[in-house]
Enzyme design. Structure first.
Site, PDB file in Angstrom:
ATOM      1  N   SER A 177      -1.147 -75.308  60.948  1.00 11.16           N
ATOM      2  CA  SER A 177      -0.568 -74.939  62.179  1.00 11.16           C
ATOM      3  C   SER A 177       0.498 -73.650  61.827  1.00 11.16           C
ATOM      4  O   SER A 177       1.177 -74.060  60.838  1.00 11.16           O
ATOM      5  CB  SER A 177      -0.140 -75.932  63.128  1.00 11.16           C
ATOM      6  OG  SER A 177      -0.950 -76.653  63.606  1.00 11.16           O
ATOM      7  N   CYS A 229       2.225 -82.926  67.996  1.00  7.93           N
ATOM      8  CA  CYS A 229       1.213 -82.534  67.106  1.00  7.93           C
ATOM      9  C   CYS A 229       1.687 -83.640  65.981  1.00  7.93           C
ATOM     10  O   CYS A 229       2.634 -83.986  65.571  1.00  7.93           O
ATOM     11  CB  CYS A 229       1.747 -81.095  66.494  1.00  7.93           C
ATOM     12  SG  CYS A 229       0.864 -80.476  65.064  1.00  7.93           S
ATOM     13  N   ASP A 263      -2.264 -81.622  69.259  1.00  5.89           N
ATOM     14  CA  ASP A 263      -2.975 -80.816  68.089  1.00  5.89           C
ATOM     15  C   ASP A 263      -2.719 -81.971  67.172  1.00  5.89           C
ATOM     16  O   ASP A 263      -1.714 -81.759  66.416  1.00  5.89           O
ATOM     17  CB  ASP A 263      -1.938 -79.649  67.722  1.00  5.89           C
ATOM     18  CG  ASP A 263      -2.307 -78.866  66.402  1.00  5.89           C
ATOM     19  OD1 ASP A 263      -3.692 -79.195  65.874  1.00  5.89           O
ATOM     20  OD2 ASP A 263      -2.019 -77.985  65.962  1.00  5.89           O
ATOM     21  N   TRP A 293      -4.501 -84.701  63.975  1.00  9.59           N
ATOM     22  CA  TRP A 293      -5.786 -84.834  63.112  1.00  9.59           C
ATOM     23  C   TRP A 293      -5.586 -86.325  62.481  1.00  9.59           C
ATOM     24  O   TRP A 293      -4.905 -87.091  62.691  1.00  9.59           O
ATOM     25  CB  TRP A 293      -5.325 -83.917  61.801  1.00  9.59           C
ATOM     26  CG  TRP A 293      -3.771 -84.135  61.294  1.00  9.59           C
ATOM     27  CD1 TRP A 293      -3.623 -84.842  60.325  1.00  9.59           C
ATOM     28  CD2 TRP A 293      -2.629 -83.438  61.567  1.00  9.59           C
ATOM     29  NE1 TRP A 293      -2.341 -84.605  60.006  1.00  9.59           N
ATOM     30  CE2 TRP A 293      -1.515 -83.760  60.674  1.00  9.59           C
ATOM     31  CE3 TRP A 293      -2.457 -82.218  62.595  1.00  9.59           C
ATOM     32  CZ2 TRP A 293      -0.505 -83.332  60.835  1.00  9.59           C
ATOM     33  CZ3 TRP A 293      -1.251 -82.061  62.540  1.00  9.59           C
ATOM     34  CH2 TRP A 293      -0.090 -82.216  61.731  1.00  9.59           C
TER      35      TRP A 293
END
Length: 265
Positions: free
Chosen positions: A44, A215, A261, A263
Site C-alpha cells: 500500500s 489495514c 485492506d 492480507w
C-alpha cells in the site's frame, strides 16, 4: 520424509547441501527455468500525490521478513530484502496500479474517519493523513479523525514525529498507540483493546456517517477489530444491544463505510 523433510520444510538447497551425491549431474539452469516466476509483491502506498511540491513522489512502508528456517538456514524475504538493501539512487522495478477498491478517503473531507493500522498496516493511513494535511492547507474543513496504531514498543513506533505533529495541527484528532511488547513493564495491548476502551469516542463518529478503515493482518487482527466495534462500539457505547452490532457493521460494509485492506500473514 514427514519428519526429516516436510516437517522442517527443507528447501532444495538444503537437500543438495546435505546429500551431495544428489547434486551430481544436477542441471541448475534447467531446474530454475522450470520453476514458476516469483509473484509480484503488493504494498500500500504511504503517501498522497496531493502532499508536497513533488506530486510524482510515492512512498511505501515495508517490514523486513527475516528469520532462520527449521533447517537452520537464514531466510530473508526476497521482496522486502530487495527494498531493505536498496540505497539512494538504486532502481527497483515496480508499477503503481490504479485502485479498484473503495479504500480511499470520503469525497467530503468533513466526513469522520476511524483508521486502524497495526505495524506496516499504518501505511495507507499515512497517505490519508498526508491528503488531509494538504486539504487543510487548501482551506478545507476537516471532520474528526481517529487513528489506532499498534506496534511492539517505542522502537517500532513508525512515523512518530509526523503523527504527533498531525495531532497537534488538528489533521488528526485522536491518536491511540497500542504496544504489544512494551519495555517499561506496562500491560501489553492491541488495537482492538484500545478500540474497546475508546468506544465512547468511536461511536459518535460511526453514528454520524463516519468511515472505518482497517489495514493489516486478516487472520486475527481484522476479525478482532470488527468484533470490538460491533460489541463495545455499537452495542455498548451506542446502546444497540441484542446482537445488533453485527447487523450495524454489516450495513456499513454494504454502504462502503467499513473498508478493509488486509492480507494473510
Amino acid at each position: 520424509y514427514k519428519a526429516g523433510v516436510a516437517g522442517p520444510r527443507l528447501a532444495l538447497v538444503d537437500l543438495l547441501t546435505r546429500f551431495k551425491s544428489a547434486a551430481a549431474g544436477f542441471d541448475l539452469a534447467s531446474f530454475i527455468n522450470a520453476q514458476p516466476r516469483l509473484a509480484p509483491r503488493y504494498y500500500s502506498l504511504s503517501s498522497s500525490p496531493k502532499f508536497g511540491p513533488d506530486r510524482a513522489r510515492a512512498t511505501i512502508c515495508v517490514g523486513l521478513v527475516s528469520g532462520t528456517t527449521a533447517a537452520g538456514r537464514p531466510h530473508l524475504g526476497p521482496g522486502s530484502q530487495t527494498v531493505h538493501a536498496a540505497r539512494p539512487g538504486d532502481t527497483i522495478l515496480g508499477t503503481v496500479r490504479a485502485l479498484q477498491s473503495k479504500f480511499r478517503l470520503p469525497k467530503d473531507p468533513a466526513t469522520p474517519v476511524v483508521m486502524v493500522g497495526p505495524g506496516t498496516g499504518v501505511a495507507p493511513m499515512i497517505g490519508f493523513l498526508e491528503e488531509r494535511d494538504a486539504l487543510a492547507r487548501a482551506g478545507a474543513r476537516l471532520g474528526p479523525a481517529l487513528l489506532f496504531f499498534g506496534c511492539r514498543n517505542e522502537e517500532d513506533y513508525l512515523f512518530k514525529d509526523r503523527l504527533e505533529a498531525w495531532l497537534a495541527s488538528g489533521v488528526l484528532t485522536g491518536l491511540h498507540i497500542a504496544f504489544s511488547r512494551p519495555k517499561d513493564g506496562a500491560a501489553k495491548a492491541y488495537v482492538q483493546d484500545l478500540l474497546a476502551r475508546e468506544a465512547a469516542a468511536v461511536w459518535p463518529l460511526l453514528s454520524s456517517g463516519g468511515h472505518v478503515y482497517v489495514c493489516g493482518d486478516a487472520k486475527r487482527m481484522a476479525p478482532d477489530v470488527r468484533r470490538a466495534i460491533e460489541v463495545e462500539g455499537v452495542e455498548g457505547a451506542g446502546g444497540r444491544g441484542g446482537g445488533q452490532g453485527g447487523a450495524y457493521v454489516g450495513a456499513m460494509c454494504e454502504e462502503g463505510r467499513f473498508l478493509m485492506d488486509v492480507w494473510a500473514g
